[in-house]
Design a protein around this motif. Sequence first.
Motif, PDB file in Angstrom:
ATOM      1  N   ILE A  60     -95.237  -8.740  65.202  1.00 26.24           N
ATOM      2  CA  ILE A  60     -94.233  -7.862  64.601  1.00 26.24           C
ATOM      3  C   ILE A  60     -92.856  -7.962  65.261  1.00 26.24           C
ATOM      4  N   PHE A  61     -92.645  -8.986  66.088  1.00 29.71           N
ATOM      5  CA  PHE A  61     -91.363  -9.106  66.782  1.00 29.71           C
ATOM      6  C   PHE A  61     -90.886 -10.557  66.752  1.00 29.71           C
ATOM      7  N   GLU A  62     -91.082 -11.226  65.636  1.00 28.39           N
ATOM      8  CA  GLU A  62     -90.836 -12.660  65.573  1.00 28.39           C
ATOM      9  C   GLU A  62     -89.388 -13.040  65.255  1.00 28.39           C
ATOM     10  N   ASN A  63     -88.623 -12.138  64.684  1.00 28.99           N
ATOM     11  CA  ASN A  63     -87.290 -12.490  64.203  1.00 28.99           C
ATOM     12  C   ASN A  63     -86.169 -11.848  65.015  1.00 28.99           C
ATOM     13  N   GLU A  64     -86.496 -11.411  66.228  1.00 29.45           N
ATOM     14  CA  GLU A  64     -85.493 -10.779  67.077  1.00 29.45           C
ATOM     15  C   GLU A  64     -84.915 -11.791  68.069  1.00 29.45           C
ATOM     16  N   GLY A  65     -84.056 -11.316  68.960  1.00 35.35           N
ATOM     17  CA  GLY A  65     -83.315 -12.225  69.815  1.00 35.35           C
ATOM     18  C   GLY A  65     -84.024 -12.701  71.062  1.00 35.35           C
ATOM     19  N   SER A  66     -85.229 -12.210  71.309  1.00 38.05           N
ATOM     20  CA  SER A  66     -85.956 -12.598  72.511  1.00 38.05           C
ATOM     21  C   SER A  66     -87.447 -12.684  72.216  1.00 38.05           C
ATOM     22  N   TYR A  67     -88.112 -13.638  72.843  1.00 37.58           N
ATOM     23  CA  TYR A  67     -89.569 -13.739  72.732  1.00 37.58           C
ATOM     24  C   TYR A  67     -90.276 -13.207  73.976  1.00 37.58           C
ATOM     25  N   ALA A  68     -89.509 -12.974  75.045  1.00 35.86           N
ATOM     26  CA  ALA A  68     -90.080 -12.497  76.305  1.00 35.86           C
ATOM     27  C   ALA A  68     -89.926 -10.984  76.393  1.00 35.86           C
ATOM     28  N   LEU A  69     -91.043 -10.290  76.624  1.00 39.76           N
ATOM     29  CA  LEU A  69     -91.034  -8.837  76.665  1.00 39.76           C
ATOM     30  C   LEU A  69     -91.537  -8.326  78.005  1.00 39.76           C
ATOM     31  N   GLY A  70     -90.966  -7.195  78.436  1.00 42.98           N
ATOM     32  CA  GLY A  70     -91.395  -6.588  79.685  1.00 42.98           C
ATOM     33  C   GLY A  70     -92.155  -5.293  79.498  1.00 42.98           C
TER      34      GLY A  70
ATOM     35  N   LYS B 244    -106.688   5.777  68.285  1.00 46.49           N
ATOM     36  CA  LYS B 244    -106.924   4.865  69.411  1.00 46.49           C
ATOM     37  C   LYS B 244    -107.179   3.436  68.959  1.00 46.49           C
ATOM     38  N   GLN B 245    -107.502   3.250  67.684  1.00 44.81           N
ATOM     39  CA  GLN B 245    -107.709   1.897  67.180  1.00 44.81           C
ATOM     40  C   GLN B 245    -106.388   1.188  66.894  1.00 44.81           C
ATOM     41  N   GLU B 246    -105.276   1.906  67.025  1.00 44.18           N
ATOM     42  CA  GLU B 246    -103.958   1.352  66.766  1.00 44.18           C
ATOM     43  C   GLU B 246    -103.180   1.259  68.075  1.00 44.18           C
ATOM     44  N   PHE B 247    -102.830   0.035  68.462  1.00 44.78           N
ATOM     45  CA  PHE B 247    -102.058  -0.131  69.682  1.00 44.78           C
ATOM     46  C   PHE B 247    -101.240  -1.409  69.648  1.00 44.78           C
ATOM     47  N   TYR B 248    -100.317  -1.492  70.598  1.00 48.89           N
ATOM     48  CA  TYR B 248     -99.372  -2.593  70.695  1.00 48.89           C
ATOM     49  C   TYR B 248     -99.594  -3.330  72.011  1.00 48.89           C
ATOM     50  N   VAL B 249     -99.351  -4.637  71.977  1.00 48.40           N
ATOM     51  CA  VAL B 249     -99.456  -5.460  73.176  1.00 48.40           C
ATOM     52  C   VAL B 249     -98.182  -6.286  73.315  1.00 48.40           C
ATOM     53  N   ALA B 250     -97.482  -6.089  74.427  1.00 52.49           N
ATOM     54  CA  ALA B 250     -96.282  -6.866  74.719  1.00 52.49           C
ATOM     55  C   ALA B 250     -96.645  -8.021  75.637  1.00 52.49           C
ATOM     56  N   THR B 251     -96.138  -9.198  75.320  1.00 55.14           N
ATOM     57  CA  THR B 251     -96.454 -10.368  76.122  1.00 55.14           C
ATOM     58  C   THR B 251     -95.203 -10.905  76.811  1.00 55.14           C
ATOM     59  N   ALA B 252     -95.425 -11.534  77.937  1.00 55.85           N
ATOM     60  CA  ALA B 252     -94.314 -12.059  78.722  1.00 55.85           C
ATOM     61  C   ALA B 252     -93.644 -13.246  78.049  1.00 55.85           C
ATOM     62  N   SER B 253     -94.382 -13.932  77.194  1.00 60.04           N
ATOM     63  CA  SER B 253     -93.816 -15.120  76.559  1.00 60.04           C
ATOM     64  C   SER B 253     -94.388 -15.335  75.170  1.00 60.04           C
ATOM     65  N   GLY B 254     -94.566 -14.242  74.423  1.00 60.27           N
ATOM     66  CA  GLY B 254     -95.158 -14.385  73.100  1.00 60.27           C
ATOM     67  C   GLY B 254     -94.936 -13.195  72.191  1.00 60.27           C
ATOM     68  N   ASN B 255     -93.841 -12.466  72.401  1.00 57.30           N
ATOM     69  CA  ASN B 255     -93.457 -11.377  71.514  1.00 57.30           C
ATOM     70  C   ASN B 255     -94.400 -10.180  71.538  1.00 57.30           C
ATOM     71  N   LEU B 256     -94.389  -9.399  70.448  1.00 61.66           N
ATOM     72  CA  LEU B 256     -95.129  -8.145  70.376  1.00 61.66           C
ATOM     73  C   LEU B 256     -96.177  -8.222  69.282  1.00 61.66           C
ATOM     74  N   TRP B 257     -97.371  -7.711  69.593  1.00 59.84           N
ATOM     75  CA  TRP B 257     -98.500  -7.744  68.660  1.00 59.84           C
ATOM     76  C   TRP B 257     -99.016  -6.334  68.417  1.00 59.84           C
ATOM     77  N   LYS B 258     -99.514  -6.111  67.203  1.00 62.33           N
ATOM     78  CA  LYS B 258    -100.016  -4.794  66.822  1.00 62.33           C
ATOM     79  C   LYS B 258    -101.362  -4.933  66.118  1.00 62.33           C
ATOM     80  N   THR B 259    -102.292  -4.062  66.468  1.00 63.68           N
ATOM     81  CA  THR B 259    -103.565  -3.979  65.763  1.00 63.68           C
ATOM     82  C   THR B 259    -103.765  -2.548  65.283  1.00 63.68           C
ATOM     83  N   THR B 260    -104.339  -2.400  64.116  1.00 61.56           N
ATOM     84  CA  THR B 260    -104.673  -1.079  63.582  1.00 61.56           C
ATOM     85  C   THR B 260    -106.174  -0.904  63.427  1.00 61.56           C
TER      86      THR B 260
END
Length: 207
Positions: free
Chosen positions: A86-96, A61-77
């Motif tokens: 962890i999603f900085e080099n892909e084709g989109s910065y906006a996530l749903g 439970k201490q490990e999860f992901y957060v998707a942002t509407a205008s700031g890519n994907l973040w992960k904490t462990t």
Amino acid sequence: MRTLSLLLVTLAFSFSAAAAAENDDENGLADHPFAGLALREIGPAITSGRISDFAFHPERKQEFYVATASGNLWKTTNNGITWDAIFENEGSYALGVVTLDPGNPHTVWVGTGENNAQRSVGYGDGVYKSVDGGKSWTNTGLKDSGHISQIWVDPGDSDVVLVAAQCPLWNSGGDRGLYKTTDGGKTWDAILTVDADTGVNEFVVDP
């Protein structure tokens, strides 16, 4: 490309009984069942607009992901003490949406394009898949979906995935509707289409 991060707020227990009691007395909440709860920010500290989705590891439970509407994907462990972009080099910065495979939580699915249909909205370039917990990504298609708002992975078959695609908000066409893959994202079939102007925002699967 590093874009702006997010503000994530969560509930945290206050372990100071004296401070809680003083606060309760001041606010008239001495008998309230949630009187001992307090809000605290756990970061990352730079704003990124709206939070789109969360995905939690089922066993850690201490490990999860957060998707942002205008700031890519973040992960904490470590439950939000530190964060990795962890999603900085892909084709989109906006996530749903971000979804973990219930059969293998190291497999992460991301739907790009903000899922809030409004005036200021970031669009995406399809569905991404990671099989190593977000270290590397593959775009699996639906590049003209514009905005993806839900991804469901079959708990009994990791190759079966459903995706809800809203598509471009201001024009017709695109990969619009409800899509299904039975080969882990190599190919997609449109299993529900209405017309060139109607997409799918959400669906429910009978367990």
